[in-house]
Enzyme design. Structure first.
Site, PDB file in Angstrom:
ATOM      1  N   GLY A   1       9.029  31.022   0.142  1.00  0.00           N
ATOM      2  CA  GLY A   1       8.839  29.819  -0.718  1.00  0.00           C
ATOM      3  C   GLY A   1      10.443  29.332  -1.158  1.00  0.00           C
TER       4      GLY A   1
ATOM      5  CB  SER B   1      11.068  32.459 -18.495  1.00  0.00           C
ATOM      6  OG  SER B   1      11.444  31.284 -19.389  1.00  0.00           O
TER       7      SER B   1
ATOM      8  CE  LYS C   1       7.612  32.057 -17.429  1.00  0.00           C
ATOM      9  NZ  LYS C   1       7.077  30.748 -17.153  1.00  0.00           N
TER      10      LYS C   1
ATOM     11  CG  HIS D   1       7.999  32.440 -22.237  1.00  0.00           C
ATOM     12  ND1 HIS D   1       8.298  31.071 -21.636  1.00  0.00           N
ATOM     13  CD2 HIS D   1       9.316  32.916 -22.532  1.00  0.00           C
ATOM     14  CE1 HIS D   1       9.351  30.836 -21.439  1.00  0.00           C
ATOM     15  NE2 HIS D   1      10.067  31.687 -21.969  1.00  0.00           N
ATOM     16  CG  ASN D   2       5.400  29.004 -19.823  1.00  0.00           C
ATOM     17  OD1 ASN D   2       6.245  29.775 -19.853  1.00  0.00           O
ATOM     18  ND2 ASN D   2       5.193  28.458 -18.579  1.00  0.00           N
TER      19      ASN D   2
ATOM     20  CD  GLU E   1       8.924  26.458 -21.891  1.00  0.00           C
ATOM     21  OE1 GLU E   1       8.562  25.631 -21.376  1.00  0.00           O
ATOM     22  OE2 GLU E   1       9.161  27.628 -21.811  1.00  0.00           O
TER      23      GLU E   1
END
Length: 466
Positions: A10, A134, A189, A192-193, A196
């Site tokens: 990808g 990230s 994660k 984390h977002n 954020e």
């Protein structure tokens, strides 16, 4: 044949940056991107041709050739869109894989789906490593924060690659660590977002407040620049750059439509908080603020219906706004790590909060001086509001937070995350809350029973209230 040590599937923005990162660090890699007539043609070959560091890399648009070009056990990192695309890619790859090959999902996948995929692939003899990454495009190229989880033995096989390409902390250790069992890497994660989302929203609110106090965007940028000495962060730095960017004689940000997008991780974090019974109220406020922003046409209409003649006159100093911002950031980090701790307990993940904070000190979007402090704090406690230094900070910042939030309310300034930090803090520090009335109400209409304070809360009681 001189086979490649690592494969990347990808070649979107993140996939391309990770390829270049791997190649620059001396790894022989194989790269794959699908072929779609007239849409995606020779993507991998053209990408290879554009960068000298990829001269030894192999480029493919045929899955069989790509898989066969890799050393066994094969190590393939998937950098494709989260959701069904991951499942389709796994099914496309499976016929070509061998026992003990390793797939690494480096996208923003839902942690529950990651667990399901891990179990499914285990039944096929394939290892699966759900990995949070990230840092955005720049981080992926120069060193992201990496959060792998899953089978430990499989992780050890890919550890040299991930450690090498990860950002380095202040002690030159990789911002990459084995997080825990399958699903935990994508869970942290996701959180984390969520954190954020709040950090971004708080800075947007700060800019609005400072502008209402009479500063133009250049002056706000200069004000934020002075904050770096006490509360520096990656997001603070980019916000300063954004405020200073001009297009002609006007600020570019003023020309950007105020409809904020999202890719789902804030939504997932809010859902996970509700499912786990954890009050991540700032993350929910930041998410719903984005949702509110999307109703642009309705906002314009309702503004006409309800606008007042008075103009905003915020009577708060830049120092008070800074302290309100610092107060809310501590609450945000408390809530984020509280959610991680509760998930770790529920799922028996055994997560190390200090180590998670450490890998978030560089490479990732929420890196900051506060995060560096939390590495030390979490060595002693899982609750940052019990730390002596942070208790002192909260007590120092709280009066400014109350004043600034009050000024926002009185002047009709929207500041949902700053505003939510006060009632949440009041609630979490209230020894005797109003929940006793809620329990009585529940017992009244539904006979749900209640516990009493005068028998140590041992027995369940029911009352005929009328």
């Amino acid at each position: 044949m001189d086979k490649s040590a690592f494969g990347l599937f990808g070649l979107g923005v993140m996939g391309k940056s990770l390829c270049r990162n791997l190649a620059k660090n001396g790894f022989k890699i194989a790269m794959f991107n699908r072929h779609v007539d007239g849409v995606e043609v020779d993507v991998a070959k053209n990408f290879k041709a554009n960068y000298s560091e990829l001269s030894d890399a192999s480029a493919f648009d045929d899955i069989s050739a790509f898989v066969n070009a890799l050393q066994t056990p094969r190590k393939i990192m998937l950098m494709v869109n989260a959701g069904k695309t991951i499942d389709y890619v796994i099914e496309d790859l499976l016929p070509h894989l061998s026992k003990n090959d390793i797939l690494i999902d480096g996208g923003n996948s839902n942690y529950l789906k990651t667990k399901e995929r891990g179990d499914y692939l285990k039944s096929k003899g394939i290892h699966f490593i759900g990995t949070g990454v990230s840092g955005g495009e720049e981080g992926a190229l120069n060193g992201p924060s990496i959060m792998p989880s899953g089978d430990v033995e499989a992780y050890n096989n890919v550890k040299p690659f991930l450690d090498k390409i990860a950002a380095k902390d202040k002690n030159n250790l990789p911002c990459c660590t084995y997080v825990g069992p399958e699903g935990s890497g994508h869970f942290i994660k996701m959180v984390h977002n969520g954190v954020e989302y709040v950090e971004m929203q708080l800075l947007a609110e700060v800019c609005t407040i400072l502008e209402a106090s009479g500063q133009n965007l250049d002056e706000i940028a200069n004000t934020l620049e002075t904050w770096k000495s006490t509360t520096d962060s990656y997001l603070l730095g980019i916000t300063i750059d954004i405020l200073r960017k001009k297009e002609g004689n006007d600020w570019l940000v003023k020309k950007i439509l105020d409809k904020a997008g999202n890719k789902g991780t804030g939504n997932w974090t809010t859902i996970a908080s509700a499912e786990l019974g954890v009050p991540s109220t700032l993350i929910a406020s930041a998410l719903f603020s984005r949702y509110t922003s999307f109703y642009k046409e309705e906002r314009i209409q309702l503004n006409e219906n309800f606008k007042t003649e008075t103009t905003s006159s915020v009577n708060s100093t830049s120092t008070e706004v800074l302290e309100a911002y610092q107060f809310a950031r501590i609450i945000n980090h408390y809530q984020g790590f509280k959610l991680i701790a509760e998930a770790s307990n529920k799922f028996s993940w055994g997560l190390n909060l200090s180590e998670i904070a450490r890998i978030w000190t560089n490479g990732c979007i929420i890196r900051s001086t506060l995060m560096e402090e939390l590495v030390i704090v979490f060595k002693e406690t899982t609750n940052i509001l019990t730390n002596t230094q942070l208790i002192a900070s909260i007590k120092q910042y709280r009066p400014s937070a109350k004043k600034v939030v009050s000024q926002c309310i009185l002047n009709d300034i929207t500041a949902p995350c700053l505003g939510e930090s006060i009632p949440f803090f009041n609630g979490i520090t209230t020894a005797n809350s109003s929940a006793n009335i809620l329990q009585a109400q529940r017992d009244y209409f539904g006979a749900h029973t209640y516990k009493r304070t005068d028998d140590d809360g041992v027995k369940s009681h029911h009352t005929i209230w009328k």
